[in-house]
Design a protein around this motif. Structure first.
Motif, PDB file in Angstrom:
ATOM      1  N   GLU A 107      72.201 141.514 -32.862  1.00  0.00           N
ATOM      2  CA  GLU A 107      73.167 142.606 -33.049  1.00  0.00           C
ATOM      3  C   GLU A 107      72.537 143.958 -32.741  1.00  0.00           C
ATOM      4  O   GLU A 107      73.151 144.800 -32.080  1.00  0.00           O
ATOM      5  CB  GLU A 107      73.701 142.577 -34.481  1.00  0.00           C
ATOM      6  CG  GLU A 107      74.795 143.615 -34.747  1.00  0.00           C
ATOM      7  CD  GLU A 107      75.354 143.532 -36.146  1.00  0.00           C
ATOM      8  OE1 GLU A 107      76.125 144.442 -36.517  1.00  0.00           O
ATOM      9  OE2 GLU A 107      75.023 142.572 -36.872  1.00  0.00           O
ATOM     10  N   GLU A 108      71.312 144.170 -33.221  1.00  0.00           N
ATOM     11  CA  GLU A 108      70.624 145.434 -32.926  1.00  0.00           C
ATOM     12  C   GLU A 108      70.302 145.539 -31.442  1.00  0.00           C
ATOM     13  O   GLU A 108      70.385 146.624 -30.863  1.00  0.00           O
ATOM     14  CB  GLU A 108      69.349 145.553 -33.755  1.00  0.00           C
ATOM     15  CG  GLU A 108      69.568 146.043 -35.168  1.00  0.00           C
ATOM     16  CD  GLU A 108      68.287 146.550 -35.804  1.00  0.00           C
ATOM     17  OE1 GLU A 108      67.220 146.549 -35.150  1.00  0.00           O
ATOM     18  OE2 GLU A 108      68.369 146.950 -36.979  1.00  0.00           O
ATOM     19  N   ALA A 154      78.496 140.856 -19.677  1.00  0.00           N
ATOM     20  CA  ALA A 154      78.048 139.477 -19.484  1.00  0.00           C
ATOM     21  C   ALA A 154      76.549 139.418 -19.190  1.00  0.00           C
ATOM     22  O   ALA A 154      75.831 138.556 -19.713  1.00  0.00           O
ATOM     23  CB  ALA A 154      78.831 138.830 -18.340  1.00  0.00           C
ATOM     24  N   GLU A 155      76.052 140.334 -18.363  1.00  0.00           N
ATOM     25  CA  GLU A 155      74.616 140.384 -18.069  1.00  0.00           C
ATOM     26  C   GLU A 155      73.826 140.690 -19.332  1.00  0.00           C
ATOM     27  O   GLU A 155      72.762 140.114 -19.585  1.00  0.00           O
ATOM     28  CB  GLU A 155      74.338 141.447 -17.009  1.00  0.00           C
ATOM     29  CG  GLU A 155      74.807 141.083 -15.615  1.00  0.00           C
ATOM     30  CD  GLU A 155      74.582 142.213 -14.636  1.00  0.00           C
ATOM     31  OE1 GLU A 155      73.890 141.992 -13.622  1.00  0.00           O
ATOM     32  OE2 GLU A 155      75.079 143.333 -14.881  1.00  0.00           O
ATOM     33  N   MET A 156      74.345 141.616 -20.137  1.00  0.00           N
ATOM     34  CA  MET A 156      73.669 141.977 -21.378  1.00  0.00           C
ATOM     35  C   MET A 156      73.593 140.778 -22.319  1.00  0.00           C
ATOM     36  O   MET A 156      72.536 140.504 -22.900  1.00  0.00           O
ATOM     37  CB  MET A 156      74.408 143.136 -22.056  1.00  0.00           C
ATOM     38  CG  MET A 156      73.824 143.541 -23.399  1.00  0.00           C
ATOM     39  SD  MET A 156      74.647 144.996 -24.089  1.00  0.00           S
ATOM     40  CE  MET A 156      76.316 144.341 -24.389  1.00  0.00           C
ATOM     41  N   ALA A 161      70.692 136.379 -25.077  1.00  0.00           N
ATOM     42  CA  ALA A 161      70.590 134.943 -25.337  1.00  0.00           C
ATOM     43  C   ALA A 161      69.240 134.379 -24.904  1.00  0.00           C
ATOM     44  O   ALA A 161      68.735 133.416 -25.491  1.00  0.00           O
ATOM     45  CB  ALA A 161      71.719 134.204 -24.620  1.00  0.00           C
ATOM     46  N   SER A 162      68.606 135.015 -23.915  1.00  0.00           N
ATOM     47  CA  SER A 162      67.299 134.548 -23.437  1.00  0.00           C
ATOM     48  C   SER A 162      66.184 134.846 -24.424  1.00  0.00           C
ATOM     49  O   SER A 162      65.110 134.255 -24.353  1.00  0.00           O
ATOM     50  CB  SER A 162      66.972 135.201 -22.090  1.00  0.00           C
ATOM     51  OG  SER A 162      66.598 136.570 -22.272  1.00  0.00           O
ATOM     52  N   ALA A 177      62.613 140.315 -14.183  1.00  0.00           N
ATOM     53  CA  ALA A 177      63.132 140.057 -12.835  1.00  0.00           C
ATOM     54  C   ALA A 177      64.530 139.461 -12.840  1.00  0.00           C
ATOM     55  O   ALA A 177      65.239 139.526 -11.830  1.00  0.00           O
ATOM     56  CB  ALA A 177      62.184 139.124 -12.088  1.00  0.00           C
ATOM     57  N   ASP A 178      64.940 138.877 -13.954  1.00  0.00           N
ATOM     58  CA  ASP A 178      66.277 138.282 -14.030  1.00  0.00           C
ATOM     59  C   ASP A 178      67.337 139.333 -14.379  1.00  0.00           C
ATOM     60  O   ASP A 178      68.368 139.438 -13.712  1.00  0.00           O
ATOM     61  CB  ASP A 178      66.293 137.161 -15.062  1.00  0.00           C
ATOM     62  CG  ASP A 178      65.419 135.989 -14.654  1.00  0.00           C
ATOM     63  OD1 ASP A 178      65.380 135.682 -13.444  1.00  0.00           O
ATOM     64  OD2 ASP A 178      64.756 135.399 -15.527  1.00  0.00           O
ATOM     65  N   PHE A 179      67.076 140.098 -15.429  1.00  0.00           N
ATOM     66  CA  PHE A 179      68.036 141.092 -15.896  1.00  0.00           C
ATOM     67  C   PHE A 179      67.998 142.364 -15.046  1.00  0.00           C
ATOM     68  O   PHE A 179      69.026 143.021 -14.834  1.00  0.00           O
ATOM     69  CB  PHE A 179      67.749 141.405 -17.363  1.00  0.00           C
ATOM     70  CG  PHE A 179      68.735 142.313 -18.041  1.00  0.00           C
ATOM     71  CD1 PHE A 179      70.066 142.352 -17.659  1.00  0.00           C
ATOM     72  CD2 PHE A 179      68.326 143.121 -19.097  1.00  0.00           C
ATOM     73  CE1 PHE A 179      70.977 143.189 -18.301  1.00  0.00           C
ATOM     74  CE2 PHE A 179      69.226 143.959 -19.750  1.00  0.00           C
ATOM     75  CZ  PHE A 179      70.550 143.994 -19.347  1.00  0.00           C
TER      76      PHE A 179
END
Length: 234
Positions: A107-108, A154-156, A161-162, A177-179
């Motif tokens: 959440e934070e 969605a990206e956030m 989740a990662s 490199a993913d985000f």
């Protein structure tokens, strides 16, 4: 634990020391370990466990300087060894003069990323190098300007989740490199990762620490500004 100071250098005592005193990283941060390893510096890790809460009236710069100093001195005091170069650092994201630390939970992390999205902000890192043999203690800080991109919700959520944001100031890693959350506008890229490599190398050298040749030292691929160190790592 230790008195707050705004002086960048203090000298406690002067004694002889071995020419090959070891470097000790007073941090559990994998990013800082990665940066020192890329520099070719032989070191060992001895994390500190001090509280990282801000003090009343402290600016972000004062806070990261104080915490880096307390970390280095705490580990040196606990080990009580006659020599060694203790390297410590503390980083924070600064937006509108306010420090943004590490998120406690998802959440934070969501709140931090939402607030930072699309902004230009700073990452300030305080660092300390303490020479246990001489008592010389150098504390300083470095700042870099960062542009956060306007990522989608969605990206956030995928990033959260990662688990990547959980141990990082501002809930992001510039090298992710993913985000791909942000890009460097000015300043030191490794500073945004958590340790201003060129400044730490310069300080260690000035203290008499034996170091590899600077031309052999690798800096992160995200370094887009002129650097005093050597090659860019892949």
């Amino acid at each position: 634990m230790f008195p707050q100071t705004h002086h960048v250098e203090c000298v406690v005592t002067l004694v002889s020391k071995p020419a090959t005193a070891e470097v000790v990283l007073a941090s559990a941060s994998p990013r800082r370990r990665e940066l020192l390893t890329a520099l070719g510096i032989d070191f060992r890790v001895a994390p500190s466990d001090i509280a990282e809460d801000p003090e009343p009236g402290e600016t972000p710069k004062q806070m990261v300087r104080r915490l880096s100093r307390e970390k280095a001195l705490a580990v040196s005091l606990a080990e009580s060894l006659p020599s060694g170069y203790y390297v410590a650092a503390d980083s924070t994201v600064v937006l509108d003069g306010e420090s943004i630390a590490k998120p406690a939970d998802a959440e934070e992390a969501r709140a931090m990323l939402t607030r930072l999205r699309g902004t230009t902000h700073q990452v300030v890192t305080g660092f300390t190098v303490y020479d246990a043999a001489t008592g010389r203690c150098v504390t300083d800080s470095n700042a870099a300007d960062v542009q956060m991109r306007d990522f989608s919700d969605a990206e956030m959520e995928e990033s959260i989740a990662s688990g990547v944001p959980m141990d990082k100031a501002g809930a992001y890693a510039i090298q992710d490199a993913d985000f791909r959350p942000a890009s460097l506008l000015s300043g030191c890229y490794s500073n945004v990762m958590g340790l201003p490599a060129c400044r730490v190398v310069k300080t260690l050298a000035e203290m008499g620490c034996s170091l590899p040749d600077r031309a052999s030292m690798s800096v992160p691929a995200g370094c887009t500004v002129s650097c005093t160190l050597g090659s860019v790592s892949p």
